[in-house]
Design a protein around this motif. Structure first.
Motif, PDB file in Angstrom:
ATOM      1  N   GLY A   1       0.832  -1.204   0.000  1.00 57.10           N
ATOM      2  CA  GLY A   1       0.000   0.000   0.000  1.00 57.10           C
ATOM      3  C   GLY A   1       0.864   1.251   0.000  1.00 57.10           C
ATOM      4  N   THR A   2       0.237   2.362  -0.390  1.00 55.21           N
ATOM      5  CA  THR A   2       0.943   3.646  -0.280  1.00 55.21           C
ATOM      6  C   THR A   2       0.146   4.525   0.679  1.00 55.21           C
ATOM      7  OG1 THR A   2      -0.184   4.174  -2.337  1.00 55.21           O
ATOM      8  CG2 THR A   2       2.160   3.872  -2.482  1.00 55.21           C
ATOM      9  N   PRO A   3       0.854   5.293   1.509  1.00 57.79           N
ATOM     10  CA  PRO A   3       0.132   6.115   2.486  1.00 57.79           C
ATOM     11  C   PRO A   3      -0.804   7.101   1.804  1.00 57.79           C
ATOM     12  CG  PRO A   3       2.478   6.669   2.431  1.00 57.79           C
ATOM     13  CD  PRO A   3       2.305   5.451   1.588  1.00 57.79           C
ATOM     14  N   GLU A   4      -1.984   7.243   2.368  1.00 56.44           N
ATOM     15  CA  GLU A   4      -3.012   8.125   1.808  1.00 56.44           C
ATOM     16  C   GLU A   4      -2.715   9.552   2.274  1.00 56.44           C
ATOM     17  OE1 GLU A   4      -5.335   8.803  -0.609  1.00 56.44           O
ATOM     18  OE2 GLU A   4      -6.119   6.808  -0.169  1.00 56.44           O
ATOM     19  N   THR A   5      -1.897  10.258   1.497  1.00 62.15           N
ATOM     20  CA  THR A   5      -1.412  11.572   1.934  1.00 62.15           C
ATOM     21  C   THR A   5      -1.930  12.720   1.056  1.00 62.15           C
ATOM     22  OG1 THR A   5       0.564  11.241   0.595  1.00 62.15           O
ATOM     23  CG2 THR A   5       0.744  10.665   2.908  1.00 62.15           C
ATOM     24  N   GLY A   6      -2.853  12.406   0.138  1.00 60.58           N
ATOM     25  CA  GLY A   6      -3.309  13.416  -0.829  1.00 60.58           C
ATOM     26  C   GLY A   6      -3.809  14.697  -0.181  1.00 60.58           C
ATOM     27  N   LEU A   7      -4.650  14.554   0.849  1.00 62.31           N
ATOM     28  CA  LEU A   7      -5.206  15.741   1.516  1.00 62.31           C
ATOM     29  C   LEU A   7      -4.093  16.584   2.136  1.00 62.31           C
ATOM     30  CD1 LEU A   7      -8.222  14.500   3.678  1.00 62.31           C
ATOM     31  CD2 LEU A   7      -8.291  16.105   1.747  1.00 62.31           C
ATOM     32  N   ALA A   8      -3.161  15.876   2.796  1.00 61.62           N
ATOM     33  CA  ALA A   8      -2.061  16.566   3.479  1.00 61.62           C
ATOM     34  C   ALA A   8      -1.208  17.318   2.469  1.00 61.62           C
ATOM     35  CB  ALA A   8      -1.220  15.550   4.249  1.00 61.62           C
ATOM     36  N   GLU A   9      -0.951  16.692   1.327  1.00 60.66           N
ATOM     37  CA  GLU A   9      -0.126  17.336   0.308  1.00 60.66           C
ATOM     38  C   GLU A   9      -0.821  18.584  -0.234  1.00 60.66           C
ATOM     39  OE1 GLU A   9       1.723  14.517  -2.622  1.00 60.66           O
ATOM     40  OE2 GLU A   9       1.145  13.099  -1.064  1.00 60.66           O
ATOM     41  N   LEU A  10      -2.136  18.434  -0.526  1.00 57.89           N
ATOM     42  CA  LEU A  10      -2.889  19.584  -1.032  1.00 57.89           C
ATOM     43  C   LEU A  10      -2.864  20.745  -0.046  1.00 57.89           C
ATOM     44  CD1 LEU A  10      -6.177  18.155  -2.595  1.00 57.89           C
ATOM     45  CD2 LEU A  10      -4.407  19.539  -3.722  1.00 57.89           C
ATOM     46  N   ALA A  11      -2.846  20.390   1.241  1.00 57.05           N
ATOM     47  CA  ALA A  11      -2.872  21.438   2.274  1.00 57.05           C
ATOM     48  C   ALA A  11      -1.473  21.977   2.559  1.00 57.05           C
ATOM     49  CB  ALA A  11      -3.490  20.869   3.558  1.00 57.05           C
TER      50      ALA A  11
ATOM     51  N   ASP B   1       2.058  21.499  10.587  1.00 62.27           N
ATOM     52  CA  ASP B   1       1.108  22.474  11.135  1.00 62.27           C
ATOM     53  C   ASP B   1       0.678  21.932  12.493  1.00 62.27           C
ATOM     54  OD1 ASP B   1      -1.180  23.795  11.981  1.00 62.27           O
ATOM     55  OD2 ASP B   1      -2.036  23.967   9.963  1.00 62.27           O
ATOM     56  N   PRO B   2       1.071  22.588  13.588  1.00 59.84           N
ATOM     57  CA  PRO B   2       0.815  22.010  14.915  1.00 59.84           C
ATOM     58  C   PRO B   2      -0.666  21.812  15.256  1.00 59.84           C
ATOM     59  CG  PRO B   2       1.854  24.183  15.080  1.00 59.84           C
ATOM     60  CD  PRO B   2       1.808  23.847  13.626  1.00 59.84           C
ATOM     61  N   ARG B   3      -1.563  22.414  14.473  1.00 62.09           N
ATOM     62  CA  ARG B   3      -2.999  22.174  14.719  1.00 62.09           C
ATOM     63  C   ARG B   3      -3.485  20.919  14.003  1.00 62.09           C
ATOM     64  NH1 ARG B   3      -5.838  25.626  17.744  1.00 62.09           N
ATOM     65  NH2 ARG B   3      -4.798  27.615  18.065  1.00 62.09           N
ATOM     66  N   ILE B   4      -2.615  20.315  13.205  1.00 62.70           N
ATOM     67  CA  ILE B   4      -3.007  19.112  12.468  1.00 62.70           C
ATOM     68  C   ILE B   4      -2.111  17.950  12.885  1.00 62.70           C
ATOM     69  CG2 ILE B   4      -3.363  18.077  10.198  1.00 62.70           C
ATOM     70  CD1 ILE B   4      -3.758  20.840   9.042  1.00 62.70           C
ATOM     71  N   LEU B   5      -2.746  16.889  13.375  1.00 60.40           N
ATOM     72  CA  LEU B   5      -2.000  15.703  13.767  1.00 60.40           C
ATOM     73  C   LEU B   5      -2.215  14.622  12.699  1.00 60.40           C
ATOM     74  CD1 LEU B   5      -2.749  17.328  16.420  1.00 60.40           C
ATOM     75  CD2 LEU B   5      -2.331  15.204  17.641  1.00 60.40           C
ATOM     76  N   ALA B   6      -1.343  13.629  12.680  1.00 64.13           N
ATOM     77  CA  ALA B   6      -1.561  12.474  11.790  1.00 64.13           C
ATOM     78  C   ALA B   6      -1.173  11.227  12.548  1.00 64.13           C
ATOM     79  CB  ALA B   6      -0.751  12.610  10.510  1.00 64.13           C
ATOM     80  N   ILE B   7      -1.981  10.174  12.401  1.00 62.48           N
ATOM     81  CA  ILE B   7      -1.745   8.927  13.146  1.00 62.48           C
ATOM     82  C   ILE B   7      -2.029   7.718  12.256  1.00 62.48           C
ATOM     83  CG2 ILE B   7      -2.212   9.871  15.442  1.00 62.48           C
ATOM     84  CD1 ILE B   7      -5.067   8.855  15.277  1.00 62.48           C
ATOM     85  N   GLY B   8      -1.428   6.589  12.645  1.00 63.88           N
ATOM     86  CA  GLY B   8      -1.700   5.325  11.957  1.00 63.88           C
ATOM     87  C   GLY B   8      -0.835   5.146  10.711  1.00 63.88           C
ATOM     88  N   ASP B   9      -1.354   4.341   9.787  1.00 61.62           N
ATOM     89  CA  ASP B   9      -0.585   3.976   8.587  1.00 61.62           C
ATOM     90  C   ASP B   9      -0.109   5.173   7.766  1.00 61.62           C
ATOM     91  OD1 ASP B   9      -1.245   1.371   9.207  1.00 61.62           O
ATOM     92  OD2 ASP B   9      -2.160   0.897   7.277  1.00 61.62           O
ATOM     93  N   CYS B  10      -0.835   6.297   7.847  1.00 60.86           N
ATOM     94  CA  CYS B  10      -0.498   7.440   6.976  1.00 60.86           C
ATOM     95  C   CYS B  10       0.605   8.312   7.570  1.00 60.86           C
ATOM     96  CB  CYS B  10      -1.740   8.300   6.701  1.00 60.86           C
ATOM     97  SG  CYS B  10      -2.341   9.200   8.146  1.00 60.86           S
ATOM     98  N   ALA B  11       1.023   8.050   8.821  1.00 57.14           N
ATOM     99  CA  ALA B  11       1.948   8.959   9.506  1.00 57.14           C
ATOM    100  C   ALA B  11       3.361   8.385   9.540  1.00 57.14           C
ATOM    101  CB  ALA B  11       1.469   9.205  10.931  1.00 57.14           C
ATOM    102  N   ARG B  12       4.329   9.254   9.349  1.00 57.16           N
ATOM    103  CA  ARG B  12       5.731   8.828   9.498  1.00 57.16           C
ATOM    104  C   ARG B  12       6.334   9.666  10.617  1.00 57.16           C
ATOM    105  NH1 ARG B  12      10.118   9.657   5.382  1.00 57.16           N
ATOM    106  NH2 ARG B  12      11.879   8.536   6.269  1.00 57.16           N
ATOM    107  N   VAL B  13       6.684   8.992  11.700  1.00 56.65           N
ATOM    108  CA  VAL B  13       6.986   9.685  12.951  1.00 56.65           C
ATOM    109  C   VAL B  13       8.485   9.727  13.207  1.00 56.65           C
ATOM    110  CG1 VAL B  13       6.698   7.550  14.311  1.00 56.65           C
ATOM    111  CG2 VAL B  13       6.346   9.746  15.420  1.00 56.65           C
ATOM    112  N   SER B  14       8.946  10.821  13.827  1.00 57.02           N
ATOM    113  CA  SER B  14      10.334  10.824  14.274  1.00 57.02           C
ATOM    114  C   SER B  14      10.359  10.178  15.653  1.00 57.02           C
ATOM    115  CB  SER B  14      10.920  12.229  14.308  1.00 57.02           C
ATOM    116  OG  SER B  14       9.966  13.158  14.689  1.00 57.02           O
ATOM    117  N   LEU B  15      11.328   9.301  15.851  1.00 56.41           N
ATOM    118  CA  LEU B  15      11.326   8.486  17.072  1.00 56.41           C
ATOM    119  C   LEU B  15      11.880   9.259  18.252  1.00 56.41           C
ATOM    120  CD1 LEU B  15      12.442   5.047  15.612  1.00 56.41           C
ATOM    121  CD2 LEU B  15      10.149   5.892  16.086  1.00 56.41           C
ATOM    122  N   LEU B  16      11.374   8.878  19.411  1.00 59.48           N
ATOM    123  CA  LEU B  16      11.694   9.595  20.642  1.00 59.48           C
ATOM    124  C   LEU B  16      12.885   8.971  21.365  1.00 59.48           C
ATOM    125  CD1 LEU B  16      10.426  11.836  22.387  1.00 59.48           C
ATOM    126  CD2 LEU B  16       9.043  10.065  23.484  1.00 59.48           C
ATOM    127  N   SER B  17      12.934   7.630  21.355  1.00 59.27           N
ATOM    128  CA  SER B  17      13.909   6.934  22.211  1.00 59.27           C
ATOM    129  C   SER B  17      15.335   7.277  21.790  1.00 59.27           C
ATOM    130  CB  SER B  17      13.704   5.429  22.096  1.00 59.27           C
ATOM    131  OG  SER B  17      14.014   5.029  20.794  1.00 59.27           O
TER     132      SER B  17
END
Ligand code: FAD
Length: 391
Positions: free
Chosen positions: A242-252, A270-286
């Protein structure tokens, strides 16, 4: 005021509703779903759901639960645009909803074959309930007519469907371009075992294989050349990831790179917009993960990230990073994975189980235990999670 808008009623979106409802914030939440159903469990769709015509979707929470927590749901009404300046989203129906915080939980979409026309009658993918209903009908038709199923792709979904179809009594042929199965997600040793099990169950597996010269007739894929040899196709399942569903985020105009880029609290650029799950690529904390970004596709990850997002939205403390977990059921094999397989340079210790189809592979990198792959060994998996959590 409905000020938390969640886009996507999948595992992550549903779990976020659960977390926010537990905090008494349901009345502030709107869940926007592209699909006509309330959120449901996706894993059964490639497993038991296909076997029985009477098996229903397993909803995560029913309509009464959402109403009881005053969460407004919008079904079959995808978000089509985000206006970051005005802080609002527009739905396909034309409705405009404003937000204080927006959470994108849009998942992935199934990859398709660019060299085939998009809507062939006997070619399908498996991502959502509509795909699963259609695939179930197709498998039953094949069974009645004594025709084989062809699966393209030796990843988790392709293998799960192949194994389920084989258990149903179908002839199954699986074609994989790479030299081994599950190349992106498990160790070569586990892949070898999985291959042997599927072959022993009667699945015809073709590795290192190329497909060419598709023959299209009356809206059907009638056949192709497999490694240069002509073959007919009755039904084809394309399971090539699968490919992450990022179309909305890209348009914005949000930052996107193989997923919506988020910080450890799930905030996008944009700190008012969060992303979670398969569509998100997170920077790791540990400490070990610092500087790395990770995008995982699993139920565990969707649930864990929903909890982190909820903590942020209610002003709570950041939950600790949890050990990544994945499972897959392929016929009689239950594969469970705890931790992340190091890309290279690791040593493996085999823990035998109760019989020859039960064992665990403990993988050690220079930093210690990194990943445990268990086959039909749920006790090992539990211990592995505890050991990895202590690291
Ligand atoms: C057949 C199958 C079997 C699986 N088996 C396993 C398994 O055994 N173990 C495991 O750990 N994981 C498994 N997975 C993966 C797991 O289901 C996913 O990792 C998980 O669902 C991710 O949750 P999510 O909420 O990020 O995305 P999803 O659950 O995919 O939900 C995303 C939702 O967002 C919606 N959406 C997208 N765009 C919009 C929009 N513009 N507006 C509104 N809504 C939108 C989509 O329609 C979808 O409903 C499986 C997946 C599939 C498809």
């Amino acid at each position: 005021m409905n000020d938390i808008v969640i886009v996507g009623g999948g595992h992550a979106g549903a779990q976020l509703c659960v977390q926010l409802a537990a905090e008494g914030l349901g009345a502030r939440v709107r869940l926007i779903c592209a699909e006509p159903q309330l959120p449901y469990q996706r894993p059964p769709l490639s497993k038991q759901f296909l076997k029985s015509q009477t098996e229903a979707l397993q909803t995560q929470r029913d309509a009464g639960w959402f109403a009881g927590h005053s969460i407004q749901t919008h079904l079959d009404d995808p978000v089509e645009g985000i206006n970051r300046e005005l802080r609002c989203v527009t739905l396909a129906s034309g409705a405009v909803l404003s937000y204080e915080h927006l959470v994108l939980a849009t998942g992935t979409r199934a990859r398709r074959l660019s060299w085939l026309p998009p809507a062939l009658q006997n070619v399908t993918v498996l991502r959502d309930a509509a795909d699963a209903w259609s695939l179930r009908d197709r498998l039953n038709r094949l069974l009645t007519n004594g025709k084989p199923l062809t699966v393209l792709g030796g990843g988790f979904i392709g293998l799960e469907v192949a194994a389920t179809a084989r258990l149903m009594g179908l002839q199954v042929r699986l074609v994989e371009a790479g030299p081994r199965l599950l190349s992106r997600s498990v160790s070569p040793r586990l892949a070898e075992f999985v291959l042997a099990q599927h072959q022993a169950a009667g699945i015809e597996v073709h590795l290192n294989s190329t497909v060419s010269s598709p023959k299209i007739s009356d809206g059907y894929l009638a056949g192709w050349h497999l490694n240069g040899r002509p073959e007919t196709i009755d039904e084809l399942l394309v399971g090539i990831g699968g490919t992450p569903e990022t179309g909305l985020a890209e348009l914005a105009g949000l930052e996107v790179d193989d997923g919506i880029l988020v910080d450890p609290r799930m905030r996008s650029s944009d700190p008012r917009i969060l992303a979670i799950g398969d569509c998100a690529r997170v920077s790791l904390l540990s400490e070990a993960g610092r500087g790395h970004r990770l995008r995982l596709e699993s139920v565990h990850n969707a649930v864990a990230q929903a909890k982190i997002a909820a903590a942020f939205l209610v002003g709570g403390a950041q939950p600790e990073e949890s050990v990544p977990v994945f499972w897959s059921e392929q016929g009689r094999l239950r594969v469970q994975i705890a931790g992340l397989l190091p890309p290279e340079d690791y040593e493996t210790v085999v823990h035998p189980g109760k019989n020859e189809s039960s064992f665990s592979l403990f993988h050690y990198s220079s930093e210690g235990l990194s990943c445990v792959e268990s086959v039909n060994a749920p006790g090992d998996h539990l211990n592995a999670k505890k050991l990895l959590a202590q690291r």
